[in-house]
Scaffold this active site. Structure first.
Site, mmCIF file in Angstrom:
data_model
loop_
_atom_site.group_PDB
_atom_site.id
_atom_site.type_symbol
_atom_site.label_atom_id
_atom_site.label_comp_id
_atom_site.label_asym_id
_atom_site.label_seq_id
_atom_site.Cartn_x
_atom_site.Cartn_y
_atom_site.Cartn_z
ATOM 1 C CG ASP A 33 -0.311 -0.268 2.443
ATOM 2 O OD1 ASP A 33 0.792 -0.262 2.436
ATOM 3 O OD2 ASP A 33 -1.122 -0.295 3.340
ATOM 4 C CB SER A 34 4.786 1.713 -0.112
ATOM 5 O OG SER A 34 4.731 0.397 -0.998
ATOM 6 C CG ASP B 260 0.606 -4.222 1.902
ATOM 7 O OD1 ASP B 260 0.749 -5.071 2.552
ATOM 8 O OD2 ASP B 260 1.447 -3.176 1.959
ATOM 9 C CE LYS C 283 3.262 -6.069 3.650
ATOM 10 N NZ LYS C 283 2.388 -4.801 4.606
ATOM 11 C CD GLU D 160 0.127 -1.811 7.935
ATOM 12 O OE1 GLU D 160 -0.382 -0.996 8.766
ATOM 13 O OE2 GLU D 160 0.741 -1.210 6.784
ATOM 14 C CD GLU E 121 7.666 -0.738 7.867
ATOM 15 O OE1 GLU E 121 7.967 0.391 7.399
ATOM 16 O OE2 GLU E 121 6.451 -1.192 7.365
#
Length: 260
Positions: free
Chosen positions: A42-43, A81, A110, A112, A179
């Protein structure tokens, strides 16, 4: 490469390489490289859409970037993501979002964090959707953290991340992304779970590493401490643009065989 290969590589102590990618042009290059896997992060909200954080990333963006990367990299393992709040609106919404990413070409998703969404993660895993849990600095919590800051620095904070890692393993997640946590904490987690860890700003003890493509190629214009820049892409591309502009202005392009 499959999720089973991630586990196999950990057992064999073979490091896993991962890089972010968001479009088919770069995906084609990655597909022909030695890199093991691709993360459609999502970067993309920041690198591709110019946002200040990953929070504005939309499900539509993630799906389209995933489809584009899969078209360019048919042979690579793709991890996509789940965007902000996509797992916080109930089982049906989370399952639909994850399903969209797999249909678009992802091999796994992925997510979070673990706390507060244990049952959602379990439901996705039991539905046949491979999940990697993202722990430590989770960018979607940018506002709650007060910025991009290292996590797990105190004993209490470290204990919570270790607990999350073990819960993720018990749930059936095939891996962990760690991270911006202290390297000694990342080492402890890596040694205490049977699933592989992928690090970014988490030291060398992780089972693999991931970098943002724009950062490692020097396109982003800034360099974080934990990023190794393998190319000064910003200068190389800017120089190419300037050379083209100069050739157009002085009428040296097109010429010769470039003109029919």
């Amino acid at each position: 490469m499959t999720t089973l290969d991630f586990l196999k590589f950990k057992k064999e102590n073979r490091k896993i390489s991962m890089i972010t990618c968001y479009d088919s042009s770069f995906a084609k290059i990655v597909n022909d490289s030695d890199i093991d896997s691709i993360l459609i992060g999502d970067s993309c909200a920041m690198t591709m859409h110019g946002e200040k954080s990953t929070v504005p990333a939309k499900m539509e963006w993630m799906t389209e970037h995933t489809r584009s990367v899969r078209n360019g990299a048919p042979d690579k393992f793709i991890l996509s993501d789940m965007p902000f709040l996509s797992t916080r609106k109930g089982f049906e919404h989370a399952t639909e979002c994850a399903g969209q990413l797999l249909v678009a070409g992802a091999n796994a998703v992925k997510i979070e964090g673990v706390f507060g969404q244990e049952e959602i993660l379990k439901h996705l895993v039991q539905s046949g959707i491979p999940v990697m849990a993202h722990l430590g600095l989770t960018p979607q919590f940018f506002n709650a953290f007060g910025g991009h800051k290292m996590q797990g620095k105190t004993d209490e904070a470290a204990a919570k991340i270790i607990e999350e890692a073990k819960i993720a393993e018990e749930i059936g997640c095939f891996g962990l992304l760690l991270e911006c946590i202290p390297s000694n904490l990342a080492k402890k987690i890596t040694e205490s779970v049977s699933i592989p860890t992928i690090g970014i700003g988490a030291g060398a003890a992780c089972d693999g590493q991931v970098l943002v493509l724009q950062d490692m190629l020097g396109f982003s214009g800034f360099k974080m401490r934990f990023v190794r820049q393998y190319l000064n892409g910003l200068e190389l591309i800017k120089n190419a643009f300037n050379s083209y502009a100069a050739d157009v202005r002085n009428a040296s392009f097109p010429c010769g065989d470039e003109i029919k």
